[in-house]
Write an enzyme that holds these catalytic residues in place. Sequence first.
Site, mmCIF file in Angstrom:
data_model
loop_
_atom_site.group_PDB
_atom_site.id
_atom_site.type_symbol
_atom_site.label_atom_id
_atom_site.label_comp_id
_atom_site.label_asym_id
_atom_site.label_seq_id
_atom_site.Cartn_x
_atom_site.Cartn_y
_atom_site.Cartn_z
ATOM 1 C CD1 TRP A 1 -0.294 -11.864 10.550
ATOM 2 C CD2 TRP A 1 1.806 -12.651 10.600
ATOM 3 N NE1 TRP A 1 -0.141 -12.753 9.506
ATOM 4 C CE2 TRP A 1 1.129 -13.240 9.506
ATOM 5 C CE3 TRP A 1 3.137 -12.982 10.818
ATOM 6 C CZ2 TRP A 1 1.731 -14.149 8.651
ATOM 7 C CZ3 TRP A 1 3.743 -13.890 9.966
ATOM 8 C CH2 TRP A 1 3.043 -14.461 8.891
ATOM 9 C CE LYS B 1 0.253 -2.064 2.535
ATOM 10 N NZ LYS B 1 -0.120 -2.526 1.184
ATOM 11 C CE LYS C 1 -2.855 -7.458 -5.078
ATOM 12 N NZ LYS C 1 -1.674 -6.734 -4.845
ATOM 13 C CD GLU D 1 -2.977 -9.617 -0.745
ATOM 14 O OE1 GLU D 1 -2.988 -9.199 -1.921
ATOM 15 O OE2 GLU D 1 -2.171 -9.204 0.088
ATOM 16 C CB CYS E 1 4.039 -8.141 16.404
ATOM 17 S SG CYS E 1 3.820 -9.911 16.538
ATOM 18 C CD GLU F 1 0.215 -7.616 -7.876
ATOM 19 O OE1 GLU F 1 1.025 -8.497 -7.539
ATOM 20 O OE2 GLU F 1 -0.298 -6.830 -7.059
ATOM 21 C CG ASN G 1 8.346 -7.198 15.129
ATOM 22 O OD1 ASN G 1 7.782 -8.137 14.583
ATOM 23 N ND2 ASN G 1 9.050 -6.299 14.470
ATOM 24 N N GLY G 2 9.153 -10.350 16.228
ATOM 25 C CA GLY G 2 10.235 -11.196 15.714
ATOM 26 C C GLY G 2 10.029 -12.618 16.174
ATOM 27 N NE ARG H 1 5.720 -3.747 12.363
ATOM 28 C CZ ARG H 1 6.839 -3.447 11.739
ATOM 29 N NH1 ARG H 1 6.885 -2.403 10.946
ATOM 30 N NH2 ARG H 1 7.921 -4.175 11.898
ATOM 31 C CG HIS I 1 2.835 -28.078 -22.387
ATOM 32 N ND1 HIS I 1 3.171 -28.996 -23.359
ATOM 33 C CD2 HIS I 1 3.003 -26.856 -22.960
ATOM 34 C CE1 HIS I 1 3.541 -28.350 -24.467
ATOM 35 N NE2 HIS I 1 3.448 -27.049 -24.240
HETATM 36 O O1 M6R Z 1 6.130 -3.979 1.758
HETATM 37 P P1 M6R Z 1 6.540 -4.886 0.653
HETATM 38 O O2 M6R Z 1 6.308 -4.343 -0.697
HETATM 39 O O3 M6R Z 1 7.964 -5.374 0.799
HETATM 40 O O4 M6R Z 1 5.620 -6.180 0.800
HETATM 41 C C1 M6R Z 1 5.832 -7.299 -0.005
HETATM 42 C C2 M6R Z 1 4.634 -8.224 0.001
HETATM 43 O O5 M6R Z 1 4.393 -8.686 1.299
HETATM 44 C C3 M6R Z 1 3.377 -7.533 -0.519
HETATM 45 O O6 M6R Z 1 3.563 -7.025 -1.796
HETATM 46 C C4 M6R Z 1 2.207 -8.523 -0.554
HETATM 47 O O7 M6R Z 1 2.437 -9.499 -1.510
HETATM 48 C C5 M6R Z 1 0.918 -7.752 -0.830
HETATM 49 N N1 M6R Z 1 0.054 -7.869 0.296
HETATM 50 C C6 M6R Z 1 0.190 -8.251 -2.024
HETATM 51 O O8 M6R Z 1 -0.966 -7.502 -2.240
#
Ligand code: M6R
Length: 596
Positions: free
Chosen positions: A74, A591, A474, A477, A2, A470, A100-101, A27, A493
């Site tokens: 979160w 994020k 994306k 996500e 959070c 990647e 937070n935590g 966050r 395979h």
């Molecule tokens: O802030 P960071 O680069 O450490 O975050 C790592 C991942 O959480 C981040 O790259 C996540 O996979 C992205 N939302 C993907 O788009």
Amino acid sequence: MCGIVGYVGNRDAVPVLLQGLRSLEYRGYDSSGVAVHNGANLCVVKRAGRLSALEDALAQREVNGRCGIGHTRWATHGIATDKNAHPFVSSYGKFAVVHNGIVSNYLPIAAFLRERGVSLVSDTDSEVIAHLIDYYYTGDVLSALCRAMSVLKGSFALGVVSVYEPNVIYGVRKDSPLIVGEGNKEFALCSDISGISDFCDRYFPLENDRIVRLAEGGAALFDFTGRTRAFSFQKREREEADDREEGADDMLSEIRQIPASLFLGYESFPSTEVARALNGAKDFLVLGCGSAYHAGLVFCEAMREIAGVHVRAEIASEFLTEKSCITKDTLVIAVSQSGETADTLLAADLAKKSGAKLLAVCNVRASSLTRLADVSLVTRCGRERAVAATKSYVAQVHSLLMICLEYAHISAKITKDQYVFYQRELALLPEKTEEVIRSEPFLEKVALALKDATAVFFLGRKGDYAAAREGSLKLKEVSYLFSEAYPSGELKHGTLALMEGGVYGVIVATDPLLLEKNAATVSEIVCRGASSVVVASESLVSDLPAEYVVAIPDTLPVFSPVLSAIVMQYFAYFAAKARGCDVDKPRNLAKSVTVE
Ligand code: M6R
């Protein structure tokens, strides 16, 4: 995981707290809330849903006071409801807490409190904190906090206000980041500097196992035994400009910012410190999560191709106890946009404690990761707001490629001429990203086809496979389409069994040496009824017939993820938009993931 914020000073606390929460929404955005001391009581307002729900609630009520705390959530324990939103208040409203935590021993504490007549109303691990502090309160807030800290286990950062001290906020840190800021006769707490940077030009990161007491008159620092500790504020360095495009989704405007951010990043390299760290390195380990880990995979491929060196990339959350692979000559490269990802921080810390030197590739200059690192390379792509990493991923890859070239050069793995050749190719990349951006309308068309797929497989070999991973992350996500990345050669395979009508294969093909193999992959999936999209270098596209063919500018295959990634970011963006998804704040995500 959070975001927390706190304020005490001469201004109305609510707008300051809301401004902080706006910056911290990355966050988590499951719920938000504030607790403000109005001179007599603690007024608490909290709402499930986006920050706008809290803003609406606050607009209906008079909440005045110059001291308060705020939270954006979160969810980890308990679903996203008003009841589970922070701040949590102890019985009779004496203490309010934002957290937070994770409190790992909250169940025995909850049982302990219940036995003593405390009723808990939420399903969270956080609520016990407020009650525990209250339980230990015998006339001195600091002592109550210290007693509570001796019981609580886990990792957390807290903001605390109490009815007993009208113009005071407390911040507590045990393993989760918390920044203390100072403005003009005012103080603030925040999970990161962005939430308070408007008015705090001096700050210090709270150390572990510390409590800070902030009052209008000044700040005081204590350890968990209540002993006073020394501290000093430092001047805040400026982060890169926040060039948000009016009216566009953040994700789209951040993709469009890629060329500009690469031009900027290129000017800033190499620094003497980075060169020194590379010079002393005998082996490498890359750590990161999600997109940052995928950037590390591209680095591994480049190091193998260009420097002939085998490099490992590890998902940071999997790097838990391993130390044997680390020596004092290992250079650990921790990659992170935010510099606050808990898994990456823990892994980097473990590697450092095992003797490695730590190089951070990070987009936030003043972050927990850059503070932990021996040396940092700041990617300088400006603030990234959308949850999906776009410009930050490309900047990470670009920076890692620069690191690869510098290493190959410094350690004489390549000749001077080769170095100049690679440099020249690398220098052309920012311009080539502009070309990809110009193909946006066509990429939207392809994305509109993908949006109805029953599943999308991203396929590639070597560096293209790293890029495919990647691309797949994306798409799933932001569009919630089922997607997987697979090395093309492995399809036969097992996974080929899934190819049928309605399924799409996105084949990334940028290596002329692999042209025939890639063409075979396209045929394999098409003759099973699946649809095909090829993302290939310009000079190869004519040999790769597919339903949709996207040409990207020619470059070295190991550099091509910088370009192919952008294509796949557009696929994800436009497919998600067409499916009506919230592209900037996808469901269930945040994020920056600041819990393990
Ligand atoms: O802030 P960071 O680069 O450490 O975050 C790592 C991942 O959480 C981040 O790259 C996540 O996979 C992205 N939302 C993907 O788009």
